[in-house]
Design an enzyme around this catalytic site. Structure first.
Site, PDB file in Angstrom:
ATOM      1  N   LYS A  65       0.806  -1.224   0.000  1.00 50.31           N
ATOM      2  CA  LYS A  65       0.000   0.000   0.000  1.00 50.31           C
ATOM      3  C   LYS A  65       0.847   1.287   0.000  1.00 50.31           C
ATOM      4  O   LYS A  65       0.404   2.306  -0.505  1.00 50.31           O
ATOM      5  CB  LYS A  65      -0.937   0.016   1.221  1.00 50.31           C
ATOM      6  CG  LYS A  65      -2.123  -0.924   1.086  1.00 50.31           C
ATOM      7  CD  LYS A  65      -3.055  -0.772   2.283  1.00 50.31           C
ATOM      8  CE  LYS A  65      -4.281  -1.649   2.144  1.00 50.31           C
ATOM      9  NZ  LYS A  65      -5.260  -1.417   3.210  1.00 50.31           N
ATOM     10  N   ASP A 100     -10.222   3.045   1.925  1.00 49.44           N
ATOM     11  CA  ASP A 100     -10.466   2.602   3.317  1.00 49.44           C
ATOM     12  C   ASP A 100     -11.093   3.743   4.121  1.00 49.44           C
ATOM     13  O   ASP A 100     -11.838   3.500   5.069  1.00 49.44           O
ATOM     14  CB  ASP A 100      -9.149   2.185   3.994  1.00 49.44           C
ATOM     15  CG  ASP A 100      -8.679   0.810   3.539  1.00 49.44           C
ATOM     16  OD1 ASP A 100      -9.516   0.011   3.075  1.00 49.44           O
ATOM     17  OD2 ASP A 100      -7.466   0.534   3.656  1.00 49.44           O
ATOM     18  N   ALA A 125      -2.203   1.739  14.801  1.00 45.87           N
ATOM     19  CA  ALA A 125      -1.660   2.887  14.068  1.00 45.87           C
ATOM     20  C   ALA A 125      -0.991   2.413  12.779  1.00 45.87           C
ATOM     21  O   ALA A 125      -0.076   3.053  12.268  1.00 45.87           O
ATOM     22  CB  ALA A 125      -0.669   3.646  14.945  1.00 45.87           C
ATOM     23  N   THR A 149       3.019  -0.033  19.997  1.00 50.63           N
ATOM     24  CA  THR A 149       4.268   0.718  19.830  1.00 50.63           C
ATOM     25  C   THR A 149       3.915   2.208  19.889  1.00 50.63           C
ATOM     26  O   THR A 149       3.380   2.768  18.930  1.00 50.63           O
ATOM     27  CB  THR A 149       4.924   0.373  18.471  1.00 50.63           C
ATOM     28  OG1 THR A 149       5.020  -1.054  18.368  1.00 50.63           O
ATOM     29  CG2 THR A 149       6.303   0.993  18.332  1.00 50.63           C
TER      30      THR A 149
END
Ligand code: NAP
Length: 266
Positions: A65, A100, A125, A149
């Site tokens: 992507k 999306d 994220a 993270t």
């Protein structure tokens, strides 16, 4: 015959071919949807050679992507998100889109959920988390981005207006004051686990899971038990696919037919 398709690696279990073929059959279109699973070293050749090979449009999935940004012109939104999941080859310069974003927005619209002024918590994220966080912020939500993270949630929050970043240990407290909760991590995919403590869920929440295998994830099951409104991951898959279809063909996507086709596979 028009050819559309999906490029990614792996793509073997994708539901996109079934979803798009159902739309073509329903509308009696002379069209086909293929899957391409190249190595990264062949990506440029495939994307730049697609029009000569008769391909009118491609969906793009993990892990390409971001990589395809180098080979097509992203529209404004895809540039902002930093990821492309749809390429349209109908113009001389191929254009990259991120459906999306609209897919997640249309999922909430389907359930009549107004996002403006709401407190939203996005877990994750990565690619899906980025699209979700920008969409919620654009719709007027205050967005809390929670990620394992924390450096990644911090850097995403820095580019999303009206957002703040947190770690997983903050989740239960954030949910107390939340109206919307979305899981965009892969946790729950193929395993009966959830990052969200069931006791933190409540009946004033709308809970969405981007994961759709299984259709009823642990999070969706726990949320239903708490009395929350739930939105499973097929809605986002369906509406991002519908947006791609509409970009490529200029026709309204037959969403009910596409929805039935996907759900029959799960
Ligand atoms: P991605 O870019 O690889 O991001 C993965 C995210 O999941 C990261 O935030 C990662 O956190 C988190 N994560 C992974 N394992 C974890 C664990 N054990 N504990 C806590 N966090 C964990 O993937 P993506 O493209 O965003 O996709 C994520 C999920 O959404 C996948 O299941 C995908 O199938 C689904 N999805 C659904 C749709 C739809 O249309 N329904 C669309 C896109 C994606 P770290 O940053 O800490 O690694």
């Amino acid at each position: 015959m028009q050819t559309f398709g999906l490029i990614g690696n792996p793509v073997g279990h994708s539901l996109s071919p079934v979803m798009h073929q159902a739309a073509y059959s329903h509308l009696h279109m002379d069209a086909n949807y293929i899957t391409l699973e190249p190595d990264i070293s062949d990506l440029k050749k495939i994307i730049t050679g697609a029009p000569q090979n008769g391909i009118s449009g491609l969906n793009v999935t993990i892990p390409f992507k971001q990589d395809v940004l180098s080979y097509v012109k992203p529209n404004k939104l895809a540039k902002r998100i930093g990821a492309i999941n749809t390429i349209d080859f109908s113009e001389k310069t191929p254009i990259g889109y991120n459906t999306d974003v609209a897919g997640s927005r249309r999922s909430f619209e389907h359930y009549g959920v107004n996002l403006s002024g709401k407190n939203s918590v996005v877990i994750g994220a990565g690619g899906a988390g980025r699209a979700m966080a920008f969409m919620l912020s654009d719709e007027g939500s205050n967005v809390s981005i929670v990620n394992r993270t924390e450096s990644k949630s911090r850097s995403l929050s820095a580019s999303v207006p009206n957002s703040a970043s947190y770690g997983l240990s903050d989740l239960a407290e954030l949910i107390q004051d939340a109206d919307i909760l979305v899981n965009t991590t892969s946790v729950g995919m193929g395993a009966d686990i959830s990052l969200v403590p069931a006791t933190s869920l409540h009946s004033d929440l709308v809970v969405m899971d981007a994961v759709y295998r299984p259709l009823e994830t642990r999070l969706i099951r726990d949320a239903k038990a708490s009395g929350a409104l739930t939105i499973d991951g097929v809605w986002m898959l369906l509406y991002q696919g519908a947006e791609s279809f509409e970009i490529w063909t200029g026709k309204d996507a037959p969403v009910e037919i596409m929805n039935e086709a996907v759900r029959s596979q799960l």
